[in-house]
Design a protein around this motif. Sequence first.
Motif, PDB file in Angstrom:
ATOM      1  N   ILE A   1     -98.897 -34.874 -86.189  1.00 44.13           N
ATOM      2  CA  ILE A   1     -98.183 -33.903 -87.017  1.00 44.13           C
ATOM      3  C   ILE A   1     -97.851 -34.510 -88.379  1.00 44.13           C
ATOM      4  O   ILE A   1     -98.001 -33.861 -89.421  1.00 44.13           O
ATOM      5  CB  ILE A   1     -96.894 -33.426 -86.313  1.00 44.13           C
ATOM      6  CG1 ILE A   1     -97.249 -32.603 -85.073  1.00 44.13           C
ATOM      7  CG2 ILE A   1     -96.032 -32.603 -87.265  1.00 44.13           C
ATOM      8  CD1 ILE A   1     -96.043 -32.184 -84.253  1.00 44.13           C
ATOM      9  N   ALA A   2     -97.411 -35.773 -88.382  1.00 46.35           N
ATOM     10  CA  ALA A   2     -97.065 -36.455 -89.632  1.00 46.35           C
ATOM     11  C   ALA A   2     -98.281 -36.568 -90.552  1.00 46.35           C
ATOM     12  O   ALA A   2     -98.192 -36.296 -91.754  1.00 46.35           O
ATOM     13  CB  ALA A   2     -96.484 -37.833 -89.325  1.00 46.35           C
ATOM     14  N   VAL A   3     -99.429 -36.958 -89.993  1.00 47.06           N
ATOM     15  CA  VAL A   3    -100.650 -37.076 -90.788  1.00 47.06           C
ATOM     16  C   VAL A   3    -101.097 -35.708 -91.291  1.00 47.06           C
ATOM     17  O   VAL A   3    -101.517 -35.560 -92.449  1.00 47.06           O
ATOM     18  CB  VAL A   3    -101.767 -37.740 -89.959  1.00 47.06           C
ATOM     19  CG1 VAL A   3    -103.096 -37.675 -90.688  1.00 47.06           C
ATOM     20  CG2 VAL A   3    -101.413 -39.192 -89.654  1.00 47.06           C
TER      21      VAL A   3
ATOM     22  N   ASN B   1    -104.903 -27.178 -82.665  1.00 46.76           N
ATOM     23  CA  ASN B   1    -104.681 -28.251 -81.696  1.00 46.76           C
ATOM     24  C   ASN B   1    -103.212 -28.641 -81.610  1.00 46.76           C
ATOM     25  O   ASN B   1    -102.669 -28.837 -80.515  1.00 46.76           O
ATOM     26  CB  ASN B   1    -105.516 -29.480 -82.073  1.00 46.76           C
ATOM     27  CG  ASN B   1    -106.997 -29.268 -81.837  1.00 46.76           C
ATOM     28  OD1 ASN B   1    -107.389 -28.388 -81.074  1.00 46.76           O
ATOM     29  ND2 ASN B   1    -107.818 -30.059 -82.498  1.00 46.76           N
ATOM     30  N   LEU B   2    -102.566 -28.756 -82.775  1.00 46.17           N
ATOM     31  CA  LEU B   2    -101.166 -29.175 -82.796  1.00 46.17           C
ATOM     32  C   LEU B   2    -100.253 -28.125 -82.177  1.00 46.17           C
ATOM     33  O   LEU B   2     -99.346 -28.456 -81.397  1.00 46.17           O
ATOM     34  CB  LEU B   2    -100.723 -29.472 -84.233  1.00 46.17           C
ATOM     35  CG  LEU B   2    -101.379 -30.677 -84.902  1.00 46.17           C
ATOM     36  CD1 LEU B   2    -100.947 -30.787 -86.358  1.00 46.17           C
ATOM     37  CD2 LEU B   2    -101.042 -31.964 -84.160  1.00 46.17           C
ATOM     38  N   LEU B   3    -100.470 -26.856 -82.531  1.00 49.91           N
ATOM     39  CA  LEU B   3     -99.645 -25.798 -81.966  1.00 49.91           C
ATOM     40  C   LEU B   3     -99.881 -25.651 -80.463  1.00 49.91           C
ATOM     41  O   LEU B   3     -98.961 -25.354 -79.703  1.00 49.91           O
ATOM     42  CB  LEU B   3     -99.937 -24.466 -82.668  1.00 49.91           C
ATOM     43  CG  LEU B   3     -99.478 -24.369 -84.129  1.00 49.91           C
ATOM     44  CD1 LEU B   3     -99.875 -23.031 -84.722  1.00 49.91           C
ATOM     45  CD2 LEU B   3     -97.964 -24.558 -84.238  1.00 49.91           C
TER      46      LEU B   3
ATOM     47  N   THR C   1    -107.655 -25.539 -90.124  1.00 47.87           N
ATOM     48  CA  THR C   1    -107.525 -24.540 -89.072  1.00 47.87           C
ATOM     49  C   THR C   1    -107.624 -25.149 -87.683  1.00 47.87           C
ATOM     50  O   THR C   1    -106.807 -24.853 -86.801  1.00 47.87           O
ATOM     51  CB  THR C   1    -108.601 -23.450 -89.237  1.00 47.87           C
ATOM     52  OG1 THR C   1    -108.485 -22.871 -90.541  1.00 47.87           O
ATOM     53  CG2 THR C   1    -108.450 -22.365 -88.188  1.00 47.87           C
ATOM     54  N   ASP C   2    -108.611 -26.017 -87.475  1.00 58.18           N
ATOM     55  CA  ASP C   2    -108.821 -26.579 -86.134  1.00 58.18           C
ATOM     56  C   ASP C   2    -107.679 -27.496 -85.710  1.00 58.18           C
ATOM     57  O   ASP C   2    -107.233 -27.449 -84.559  1.00 58.18           O
ATOM     58  CB  ASP C   2    -110.142 -27.346 -86.096  1.00 58.18           C
ATOM     59  CG  ASP C   2    -111.342 -26.425 -86.080  1.00 58.18           C
ATOM     60  OD1 ASP C   2    -111.137 -25.200 -86.209  1.00 58.18           O
ATOM     61  OD2 ASP C   2    -112.477 -26.917 -85.956  1.00 58.18           O
ATOM     62  N   GLU C   3    -107.216 -28.324 -86.637  1.00 60.81           N
ATOM     63  CA  GLU C   3    -106.131 -29.234 -86.285  1.00 60.81           C
ATOM     64  C   GLU C   3    -104.815 -28.481 -86.107  1.00 60.81           C
ATOM     65  O   GLU C   3    -104.001 -28.837 -85.245  1.00 60.81           O
ATOM     66  CB  GLU C   3    -105.987 -30.324 -87.351  1.00 60.81           C
ATOM     67  CG  GLU C   3    -104.927 -31.365 -87.052  1.00 60.81           C
ATOM     68  CD  GLU C   3    -105.265 -32.277 -85.876  1.00 60.81           C
ATOM     69  OE1 GLU C   3    -104.522 -33.243 -85.645  1.00 60.81           O
ATOM     70  OE2 GLU C   3    -106.271 -32.029 -85.163  1.00 60.81           O
TER      71      GLU C   3
ATOM     72  N   GLU D   1    -114.841 -27.783 -97.778  1.00 62.84           N
ATOM     73  CA  GLU D   1    -115.334 -27.409 -96.454  1.00 62.84           C
ATOM     74  C   GLU D   1    -114.674 -28.242 -95.358  1.00 62.84           C
ATOM     75  O   GLU D   1    -114.311 -27.729 -94.309  1.00 62.84           O
ATOM     76  CB  GLU D   1    -116.858 -27.560 -96.386  1.00 62.84           C
ATOM     77  CG  GLU D   1    -117.613 -26.583 -97.250  1.00 62.84           C
ATOM     78  CD  GLU D   1    -117.152 -25.153 -97.054  1.00 62.84           C
ATOM     79  OE1 GLU D   1    -117.129 -24.684 -95.897  1.00 62.84           O
ATOM     80  OE2 GLU D   1    -116.780 -24.510 -98.057  1.00 62.84           O
ATOM     81  N   VAL D   2    -114.526 -29.537 -95.603  1.00 61.28           N
ATOM     82  CA  VAL D   2    -113.867 -30.397 -94.611  1.00 61.28           C
ATOM     83  C   VAL D   2    -112.433 -29.946 -94.380  1.00 61.28           C
ATOM     84  O   VAL D   2    -111.972 -29.818 -93.241  1.00 61.28           O
ATOM     85  CB  VAL D   2    -113.891 -31.873 -95.065  1.00 61.28           C
ATOM     86  CG1 VAL D   2    -113.013 -32.728 -94.148  1.00 61.28           C
ATOM     87  CG2 VAL D   2    -115.320 -32.406 -95.052  1.00 61.28           C
ATOM     88  N   LEU D   3    -111.720 -29.662 -95.475  1.00 63.83           N
ATOM     89  CA  LEU D   3    -110.297 -29.356 -95.351  1.00 63.83           C
ATOM     90  C   LEU D   3    -110.036 -27.938 -94.860  1.00 63.83           C
ATOM     91  O   LEU D   3    -109.283 -27.732 -93.908  1.00 63.83           O
ATOM     92  CB  LEU D   3    -109.602 -29.568 -96.697  1.00 63.83           C
ATOM     93  CG  LEU D   3    -109.543 -31.016 -97.180  1.00 63.83           C
ATOM     94  CD1 LEU D   3    -109.006 -31.081 -98.602  1.00 63.83           C
ATOM     95  CD2 LEU D   3    -108.669 -31.840 -96.257  1.00 63.83           C
TER      96      LEU D   3
END
Length: 234
Positions: free
Chosen positions: A10-12, A157-159, A152-154, A144-146
């Motif tokens: 989450i911090a990153v 995952n976090l939620l 969106t993907d991260e 594109e990476v961001l």
Amino acid sequence: MKKHTLLSDIAVYLLIIFLFIVPPFFASVPVDGSSLFADWSFPWRSLLLAILSVAVLIFYYDSNSDEKNDGNMAGHGIYAVWPKLKVFPVIFTFGMLFSGSLFVQYFGLAFGFVSEGVSFNHPQGALQWLFCLLNFLCAAFYEEVLYRFYFTDELKNLLDDLPGSRFKGKWLEWLCELTGLLCFAFAHLYLGWLSVINAAYAHIFLRLCYKKTGKIWPCFAAHFIYNVFSLILL
């Protein structure tokens, strides 16, 4: 087993948001009427962001290495950029981006919505063209990476990993997709509302391209080609 804790992830994630996603919301066009790209110098900023985006990919891949070991990492981390020579997704996505951009421009002209004060100088000479293409190349890659991959993907995952989260399944997926779309669209607000609409349309097809192929490189290629054609023809 995950090499990173949920708290560190989450911090990153928040750090990357503040470094990459937040700054465009404070951008503005020149108030003196000059061109947004008055001269095409060496794109140090775009190159730095592209290099940092590689670090983002490596971190994401490393933090999800347990999924890789289970054989479920297709479309994630390093696997998301490893190229497979499939040209059709690139051509189709570029066609949708370019046709959509033309429609938005004609819509703006028809209804009097014009982005005032926004202009771009064409490169003059071989060196400026080289810097221009390098700028577009780096910008297309880190966007594109961001936006199409990490943001969106991260977030999903976090939620999904948060204990007691109310957002699960399709609701979680739609929430993350909508958040990614709005962030990318409104990051272009400094260019005017037509650019916001065009960016939202572009994000939908670039994200679909990524979801269908499981790779970033077709989105990156279509985005880069679209930027070059837009500069030359639009």
